[in-house]
Design a protein around this motif. Structure first.
Motif, PDB file in Angstrom:
ATOM      1  N   TYR A  71       0.805  -1.225   0.000  1.00  0.00           N
ATOM      2  CA  TYR A  71       0.000   0.000   0.000  1.00  0.00           C
ATOM      3  C   TYR A  71       0.834   1.270   0.000  1.00  0.00           C
ATOM      4  CZ  TYR A  71       1.425  -0.451   4.856  1.00  0.00           C
ATOM      5  OH  TYR A  71       2.176  -0.614   5.980  1.00  0.00           O
ATOM      6  N   LEU A 224      -6.999  -1.253   6.784  1.00  0.00           N
ATOM      7  CA  LEU A 224      -7.435  -1.776   5.489  1.00  0.00           C
ATOM      8  C   LEU A 224      -8.902  -2.190   5.533  1.00  0.00           C
ATOM      9  CD1 LEU A 224      -4.361  -4.101   4.800  1.00  0.00           C
ATOM     10  CD2 LEU A 224      -4.638  -1.677   4.180  1.00  0.00           C
ATOM     11  N   LEU A 254      -6.759   3.388   4.843  1.00  0.00           N
ATOM     12  CA  LEU A 254      -5.944   3.269   3.638  1.00  0.00           C
ATOM     13  C   LEU A 254      -6.318   4.344   2.637  1.00  0.00           C
ATOM     14  CD1 LEU A 254      -4.063   1.487   1.722  1.00  0.00           C
ATOM     15  CD2 LEU A 254      -6.200   0.389   0.996  1.00  0.00           C
ATOM     16  N   LEU A 256      -5.142   5.531  -1.396  1.00  0.00           N
ATOM     17  CA  LEU A 256      -4.485   4.910  -2.543  1.00  0.00           C
ATOM     18  C   LEU A 256      -4.103   5.966  -3.564  1.00  0.00           C
ATOM     19  CD1 LEU A 256      -6.807   1.794  -2.929  1.00  0.00           C
ATOM     20  CD2 LEU A 256      -4.495   1.841  -1.974  1.00  0.00           C
ATOM     21  N   ARG A 261      -2.022   2.822  -5.765  1.00  0.00           N
ATOM     22  CA  ARG A 261      -3.357   2.297  -6.080  1.00  0.00           C
ATOM     23  C   ARG A 261      -3.273   1.092  -7.004  1.00  0.00           C
ATOM     24  NH1 ARG A 261      -5.862   6.353  -9.470  1.00  0.00           N
ATOM     25  NH2 ARG A 261      -5.912   7.589  -7.556  1.00  0.00           N
ATOM     26  N   TYR A 264      -1.525  -1.947  -5.206  1.00  0.00           N
ATOM     27  CA  TYR A 264      -2.352  -2.537  -4.162  1.00  0.00           C
ATOM     28  C   TYR A 264      -3.523  -3.301  -4.765  1.00  0.00           C
ATOM     29  CZ  TYR A 264      -5.255  -3.046  -0.009  1.00  0.00           C
ATOM     30  OH  TYR A 264      -6.021  -3.569   1.012  1.00  0.00           O
TER      31      TYR A 264
END
Length: 339
Positions: A71, A224, A254, A256, A261, A264
């Motif tokens: 992440y 998450l 989280l 992103l 992004r 992940y």
């Protein structure tokens, strides 16, 4: 030669022409990793004026990170060197071998205002390679001797090595130490952060920092969605942090950014394909989770803080923010998001 068993490409065998490149090093101790040792022209980096960070300057002794957190928001920075934000971020590590000398020169300038300097903003200063390069002791001494306050954020128990230096520095300048730990389930944590020490090692680091006479805050970020946001996860996390002696916890969902992004979501599709549609719904292709989700998580985290004795602290460095700030232009989701 710094390391035994290393391979050195004296022709500058990097993936691209790199400014200041001294040599490229590979070693069996770090299989699959390439270190690009460079001579940097600067050490201090000014934080953009529009940032909401509680500091104005950073030092990044390295680019890229061996922690391999799927992440990591800093992944896109590797693109400035024409590396990709995925595997290259994890395996192509740029090391500023002269950063201490450059830093001392910058701190000696009459114009230097002794503003707060943060370490750990883009890559962890105590990743495993620091055990070989030993850059941090020189940085700590330079900052303390110049009267410059500083903070360190890390996942690395290697910081224990420098606790005597940090406690000495704290007698002369404000020193803040924060440990990044957002989950205590070792199986989940190792899937998400495969290159990092497990939660027990970081809890022991918190205890060591406290035992050395320094306060230790914790950045429990990122939480998450559907993986580490349950009441059980958050309760176990806050309980463990309280038992370890942490003085404060900052919790955040989280987010992103581009670069992170894509990496992940690829990982999520491999490991938890049933969650992909849910993530697309609450992130809508953007960096931040929906406002509904963030408010829900904030309330759940606040209750966990209350249960385990973490009170609101007006900490000048890491104030509690259970919900990350959104850009003013973000209108939030058009429809209520169920999660």
């Amino acid at each position: 030669m710094r390391w035994q068993g290393q391979k050195v490409d004296d022709d500058g065998g990097a993936l691209l022409p790199m400014k200041g490149l001294l040599r490229t090093v590979r070693t069996p101790e770090f299989e699959g990793v390439t270190f690009h040792e460079i001579a940097s022209r600067s050490a201090l980096n000014r934080v953009p004026a529009g940032s909401n960070m509680p500091f104005g300057w950073t030092i990044n002794p390295t680019r890229g990170c061996l922690h391999r957190c799927v992440y990591c928001f800093a992944r896109k920075t590797q693109g400035y060197l024409d590396f990709d934000s995925g595997e290259d971020f994890d395996t192509q590590i740029v090391v500023k071998t002269n950063v201490v000398e450059v830093l001392r020169a910058e701190l000696a300038r009459p114009s230097w205002g002794r503003d707060h300097v943060a370490l750990g903003a883009n890559s962890d200063p105590y990743m495993r390679a620091e055990g070989r390069y030993r850059i941090m002791p020189g940085i700590i001494r330079a900052l303390a001797e110049s009267g410059t306050p500083f903070s360190i954020l890390t996942k690395g128990p290697l910081l224990k090595r420098d606790l005597p230096l940090l406690t000495e520095a704290a007698q002369h300048v404000p020193v803040s130490v924060a440990v990044s730990l957002a989950m205590v389930d070792p199986q989940l944590q190792q899937r998400v952060e495969p290159g990092t020490p497990d939660p027990r090692a970081r809890l022991n680091l918190i205890r060591s920092v406290v035992d050395a006479g320094l306060e230790c805050t914790v950045l429990a970020m990122p939480i998450l969605p559907w993986l580490s946001d349950t009441e059980e996860h958050l309760d176990a996390l806050h309980r463990a942090l309280a038992e370890a002696g942490a003085v404060d916890v900052t919790t955040g969902a989280l987010h992103l950014r581009p670069g992170a992004r894509e990496w992940y979501m690829q990982w999520l599709a491999r490991e938890y394909p049933e969650l992909v549609a849910r993530y697309r719904r609450i992130y809508r292709g953007g960096s931040y989770a929906s406002s509904e989700y963030r408010k829900w998580l904030g309330a759940r985290a606040k209750e966990a803080r209350r249960r385990h004795g973490f009170e609101w602290r007006q900490d000048p460095m890491w104030r509690e923010r259970t919900v990350p700030d959104l850009p003013a232009a973000d209108p939030g989701p058009r429809q209520p998001v169920l999660f």
